[in-house]
Design a protein around this motif. Structure first.
Motif, PDB file in Angstrom:
ATOM      1  N   ILE A  91       0.840  -1.201   0.000  1.00 23.21           N
ATOM      2  CA  ILE A  91       0.000   0.000   0.000  1.00 23.21           C
ATOM      3  C   ILE A  91       0.873   1.249   0.000  1.00 23.21           C
ATOM      4  N   ALA A  92       1.908   1.253   0.824  1.00 24.45           N
ATOM      5  CA  ALA A  92       2.790   2.422   0.897  1.00 24.45           C
ATOM      6  C   ALA A  92       3.463   2.682  -0.438  1.00 24.45           C
ATOM      7  N   ARG A  93       3.918   1.641  -1.110  1.00 26.34           N
ATOM      8  CA  ARG A  93       4.553   1.822  -2.423  1.00 26.34           C
ATOM      9  C   ARG A  93       3.563   2.356  -3.449  1.00 26.34           C
ATOM     10  N   HIS A  94       2.368   1.806  -3.445  1.00 29.33           N
ATOM     11  CA  HIS A  94       1.363   2.233  -4.411  1.00 29.33           C
ATOM     12  C   HIS A  94       0.986   3.693  -4.187  1.00 29.33           C
ATOM     13  N   ALA A  95       0.789   4.077  -2.923  1.00 32.74           N
ATOM     14  CA  ALA A  95       0.438   5.463  -2.620  1.00 32.74           C
ATOM     15  C   ALA A  95       1.553   6.419  -3.029  1.00 32.74           C
ATOM     16  N   ALA A  96       2.802   6.009  -2.803  1.00 30.46           N
ATOM     17  CA  ALA A  96       3.928   6.866  -3.181  1.00 30.46           C
ATOM     18  C   ALA A  96       3.970   7.096  -4.691  1.00 30.46           C
ATOM     19  N   LYS A  97       3.619   6.068  -5.461  1.00 31.50           N
ATOM     20  CA  LYS A  97       3.626   6.210  -6.922  1.00 31.50           C
ATOM     21  C   LYS A  97       2.550   7.180  -7.414  1.00 31.50           C
ATOM     22  N   GLN A  98       1.467   7.319  -6.658  1.00 30.97           N
ATOM     23  CA  GLN A  98       0.382   8.195  -7.110  1.00 30.97           C
ATOM     24  C   GLN A  98       0.747   9.671  -7.001  1.00 30.97           C
ATOM     25  N   GLY A  99       1.652   9.984  -6.084  1.00 35.50           N
ATOM     26  CA  GLY A  99       1.929  11.399  -5.843  1.00 35.50           C
ATOM     27  C   GLY A  99       0.722  12.073  -5.224  1.00 35.50           C
ATOM     28  N   ARG A 100       0.629  13.352  -5.364  1.00 33.29           N
ATOM     29  CA  ARG A 100      -0.492  14.104  -4.807  1.00 33.29           C
ATOM     30  C   ARG A 100      -1.689  14.028  -5.741  1.00 33.29           C
ATOM     31  N   ASP A 135     -12.213  14.832  -6.560  1.00 26.89           N
ATOM     32  CA  ASP A 135     -13.305  14.021  -7.098  1.00 26.89           C
ATOM     33  C   ASP A 135     -14.262  13.671  -5.976  1.00 26.89           C
ATOM     34  N   GLN A 136     -15.297  12.890  -6.307  1.00 26.09           N
ATOM     35  CA  GLN A 136     -16.315  12.586  -5.303  1.00 26.09           C
ATOM     36  C   GLN A 136     -15.796  11.666  -4.211  1.00 26.09           C
ATOM     37  N   VAL A 137     -14.696  10.964  -4.448  1.00 28.89           N
ATOM     38  CA  VAL A 137     -14.136  10.098  -3.415  1.00 28.89           C
ATOM     39  C   VAL A 137     -13.522  10.937  -2.300  1.00 28.89           C
ATOM     40  N   ASP A 138     -12.700  11.912  -2.677  1.00 24.06           N
ATOM     41  CA  ASP A 138     -12.053  12.800  -1.707  1.00 24.06           C
ATOM     42  C   ASP A 138     -11.436  13.959  -2.468  1.00 24.06           C
ATOM     43  N   PRO A 139     -11.493  15.167  -1.911  1.00 26.12           N
ATOM     44  CA  PRO A 139     -10.935  16.307  -2.640  1.00 26.12           C
ATOM     45  C   PRO A 139      -9.411  16.338  -2.702  1.00 26.12           C
ATOM     46  N   GLU A 140      -8.735  15.668  -1.768  1.00 23.11           N
ATOM     47  CA  GLU A 140      -7.277  15.808  -1.688  1.00 23.11           C
ATOM     48  C   GLU A 140      -6.521  14.480  -1.642  1.00 23.11           C
ATOM     49  N   ALA A 141      -7.090  13.466  -1.008  1.00 26.60           N
ATOM     50  CA  ALA A 141      -6.345  12.226  -0.741  1.00 26.60           C
ATOM     51  C   ALA A 141      -6.766  11.104  -1.681  1.00 26.60           C
ATOM     52  N   TRP A 142      -5.811  10.224  -1.985  1.00 24.43           N
ATOM     53  CA  TRP A 142      -6.123   8.963  -2.639  1.00 24.43           C
ATOM     54  C   TRP A 142      -6.673   8.030  -1.558  1.00 24.43           C
ATOM     55  N   VAL A 143      -7.871   7.516  -1.777  1.00 26.07           N
ATOM     56  CA  VAL A 143      -8.544   6.705  -0.758  1.00 26.07           C
ATOM     57  C   VAL A 143      -8.470   5.232  -1.140  1.00 26.07           C
ATOM     58  N   TYR A 144      -8.073   4.411  -0.165  1.00 26.12           N
ATOM     59  CA  TYR A 144      -7.908   2.973  -0.363  1.00 26.12           C
ATOM     60  C   TYR A 144      -8.955   2.219   0.456  1.00 26.12           C
ATOM     61  N   ASP A 145      -9.780   1.441  -0.223  1.00 25.64           N
ATOM     62  CA  ASP A 145     -10.737   0.599   0.489  1.00 25.64           C
ATOM     63  C   ASP A 145      -9.989  -0.598   1.061  1.00 25.64           C
ATOM     64  N   GLN A 151      -0.665  11.702   1.588  1.00 25.55           N
ATOM     65  CA  GLN A 151      -1.414  11.817   0.341  1.00 25.55           C
ATOM     66  C   GLN A 151      -2.500  10.764   0.221  1.00 25.55           C
ATOM     67  N   ALA A 152      -2.716   9.950   1.268  1.00 23.82           N
ATOM     68  CA  ALA A 152      -3.647   8.827   1.173  1.00 23.82           C
ATOM     69  C   ALA A 152      -4.495   8.702   2.434  1.00 23.82           C
ATOM     70  N   LYS A 153      -5.642   8.044   2.274  1.00 23.06           N
ATOM     71  CA  LYS A 153      -6.507   7.683   3.392  1.00 23.06           C
ATOM     72  C   LYS A 153      -6.922   6.226   3.242  1.00 23.06           C
ATOM     73  N   GLY A 154      -7.110   5.560   4.367  1.00 18.51           N
ATOM     74  CA  GLY A 154      -7.746   4.254   4.368  1.00 18.51           C
ATOM     75  C   GLY A 154      -9.232   4.409   4.580  1.00 18.51           C
ATOM     76  N   SER A 155      -9.991   3.404   4.190  1.00 20.63           N
ATOM     77  CA  SER A 155     -11.448   3.483   4.317  1.00 20.63           C
ATOM     78  C   SER A 155     -12.018   2.081   4.452  1.00 20.63           C
TER      79      SER A 155
END
Length: 351
Positions: free
Chosen positions: A123-132, A137-147, A176-180
């Motif tokens: 998860i940490a590697r994947h989030a780092a690759k996404q950048g900011r 979007d409707q999921v979250d205005p700022e963070a990449w959200v991971y179910d 740059q990420a949130k869990g959900s």
């Protein structure tokens, strides 16, 4: 609430489990449970071939331990931006509409994956690759959200191992990420995990009378609602899932009363950050057959060919949903009712 859910007397485990610290920790929590070696957490004939009328025993008494093999991520765009590799599969609860049971064909007790370090690192590697995230979007205005809990309920998993605590700690360090995850359980242990706003809990709700019939072995709806302010004070972002919306005579009155319960119980701080997902019921013929063996009363509401039509899912399965023209009208009425009773509650998505 969680104690009656779990009375583990047998543990099915893959050979590699005891090589992992988390595996040894979980086994130590249940020292009196019988240990049954299995080749794969997916292929356990004793669970698949159980008496269909005794659906709940396996959920209460059995635990499966395995190693998560695939660490892939799937785009989502609804509840989250991405579906993360799961740390568990299955559930101790027995919601009559659960799609995980459709896949297994029978009761699916909790399976916990013990290679938590590998999952968190992925998860940490994947989030780092996404950048900011630069485009809200409707999921979250700022963070990449991971179910994190697509195939289970992490509030229950937290009573079995520290996997959930480790996931919450991981997202504290990923700016740059949130869990959900969605939940129908109330586990006070989560209040001590210090999420610092980086984990979103989606409390699943439906009218209480409906939940007593369909949400078998879950926390009462009133307890779930009461837990929302506590979770928010503990540092979680808390949203609500109105899921599934099951249609029956008088449904607007039932849901309107639920919205009033929420409005009365939620403090302003929760209301200001509140958002909702609305998911109309999707059913399945295989699950219908399973339910008829242990909970036929539920099927009187879930199995409605008179107002349902067949739908091919993304995975290629044949499911039933409310007929398209009617579903759109009913969904619009639901959204209008929510807006009238809880105008501050933003609808993130509805389908």
């Amino acid at each position: 609430m969680l104690a009656p859910l779990l009375d583990i007397d047998r543990i099915y485990l893959e050979a590699a489990v005891e090589a992992h610290p988390r595996g040894r920790e979980i086994l130590a929590r249940f020292p009196d449970a019988e240990r049954i070696p299995v080749e794969s957490h997916w292929r356990i004939p004793a669970l698949r071939q159980a008496d269909p009328g005794d659906y709940l025993a396996a959920k209460r008494q059995s635990l499966v331990l395995g190693v998560k093999k695939g660490l892939d991520f799937r785009p989502n765009g609804r509840s989250a931006d991405f579906i993360a590799p799961s740390t568990s599969n299955g559930c101790a609860m027995a919601c009559a509409y659960c799609y995980v049971a459709r896949r297994k064909g029978h009761a699916n007790p909790v399976s916990v994956f013990v290679n938590i370090e590998a999952i968190c690192a992925a998860i940490a590697r994947h989030a780092a690759k996404q950048g900011r995230k630069t485009v809200p979007d409707q999921v979250d205005p700022e963070a990449w959200v991971y179910d994190l809990g697509e195939n289970g309920d992490l509030s229950v998993d937290a009573a079995i191992s520290d996997n959930v605590r480790d996931l919450v700690a991981l997202f504290r360090g990923l700016p740059q990420a949130k869990g959900s995850f969605a939940t129908k359980a109330v586990n006070p242990a989560l209040l001590g995990y210090d999420p610092q706003g980086r984990t979103r809990i989606r409390m699943s709700l439906m009218p209480p009378d409906l939940a007593r019939l369909l949400d078998v072995r879950t926390a009462p709806v009133a307890e779930r609602i009461a837990a929302i302010p506590e979770l928010h004070r503990a540092g979680y972002e808390v949203h609500v899932n109105f899921s599934p919306v099951v249609l029956r005579e008088g449904w607007e009155g039932e849901w309107g009363a639920l919205f009033e319960m929420l409005d009365d119980c939620l403090p302003d701080a929760v209301k200001q950050q509140l958002a909702a997902e609305i998911i109309m019921l999707t059913h399945n013929e295989t699950l219908h057959e399973v339910n008829m063996a242990w909970h036929p009363k539920a099927e009187a509401l879930l199995w409605r060919p008179d107002i349902q039509e067949q739908k091919v899912s993304e995975g290629g399965g044949a499911n039933l949903r409310y007929r398209t023209p009617w579903k759109r009208r009913w969904l619009d009425r639901f959204i209008a009712l929510l807006a009238a009773r809880m105008p501050y509650c933003r609808v993130r998505y509805a389908f």
